[in-house]
Design a protein around this motif. Structure first.
Motif, short mmCIF file in Angstrom:
data_model
loop_
_atom_site.label_atom_id
_atom_site.label_comp_id
_atom_site.label_asym_id
_atom_site.label_seq_id
_atom_site.Cartn_x
_atom_site.Cartn_y
_atom_site.Cartn_z
N THR A 150 -9.17 3.23 -1.53
CA THR A 150 -9.96 2.23 -2.26
C THR A 150 -11.39 2.20 -1.74
OG1 THR A 150 -7.95 0.92 -2.56
CG2 THR A 150 -10.04 -0.20 -2.93
N VAL B 20 5.22 0.68 5.49
CA VAL B 20 4.38 -0.18 4.64
C VAL B 20 2.96 -0.22 5.20
CG1 VAL B 20 3.98 -2.58 3.94
CG2 VAL B 20 6.28 -1.57 3.75
N ARG B 21 2.86 -0.36 6.53
CA ARG B 21 1.55 -0.44 7.16
C ARG B 21 0.75 0.84 6.93
NH1 ARG B 21 2.55 -2.35 12.95
NH2 ARG B 21 3.46 -4.16 11.97
N SER B 22 1.41 2.00 7.10
CA SER B 22 0.73 3.29 6.94
C SER B 22 0.31 3.48 5.48
CB SER B 22 1.63 4.43 7.39
OG SER B 22 2.77 4.50 6.57
N SER B 23 1.21 3.12 4.55
CA SER B 23 0.88 3.28 3.13
C SER B 23 -0.25 2.33 2.75
CB SER B 23 2.11 3.01 2.27
OG SER B 23 2.50 1.66 2.37
N TYR B 24 -0.24 1.11 3.32
CA TYR B 24 -1.30 0.15 3.03
C TYR B 24 -2.64 0.65 3.56
CZ TYR B 24 -4.09 -4.09 3.21
OH TYR B 24 -5.10 -5.00 3.06
N SER B 25 -2.64 1.17 4.78
CA SER B 25 -3.88 1.69 5.38
C SER B 25 -4.39 2.86 4.55
CB SER B 25 -3.65 2.12 6.82
OG SER B 25 -2.75 3.20 6.87
N HIS B 26 -3.48 3.73 4.09
CA HIS B 26 -3.88 4.87 3.26
C HIS B 26 -4.47 4.37 1.96
CE1 HIS B 26 -3.86 8.84 1.49
NE2 HIS B 26 -3.23 8.36 0.44
N GLY B 27 -3.85 3.36 1.35
CA GLY B 27 -4.35 2.79 0.10
C GLY B 27 -5.73 2.18 0.29
N SER B 28 -5.93 1.47 1.40
CA SER B 28 -7.24 0.86 1.66
C SER B 28 -8.30 1.93 1.86
CB SER B 28 -7.16 -0.06 2.87
OG SER B 28 -6.88 0.69 4.04
N SER C 299 8.57 -1.50 8.05
CA SER C 299 7.29 -2.19 8.26
C SER C 299 6.19 -1.19 8.62
CB SER C 299 7.43 -3.24 9.36
OG SER C 299 7.73 -2.60 10.60
#
Length: 43
Positions: free
Chosen positions: A25, A14-22, A11
């Motif tokens: 973007t 996923v959170r770190s990868s999501y924050s990096h993706g955002s 989890s």
């Protein structure tokens, strides 16, 4: 116990990868706005 730990790590990953993706973007969006803003100002 082990499964619980693994879930926590997943989890957080996923959170770190999501924050990096955002961040990537939003950076692209900012770059696009900077590229596009002169055209809008000229109008």
């Amino acid at each position: 116990m082990h499964a619980e730990k693994r879930v926590r790590v997943d989890s957080s990953d996923v959170r770190s990868s999501y924050s990096h993706g955002s961040i990537v973007t939003s950076g692209r969006l900012i770059g696009f706005c900077i590229e596009f803003s002169p055209k809008i100002i000229r109008h």
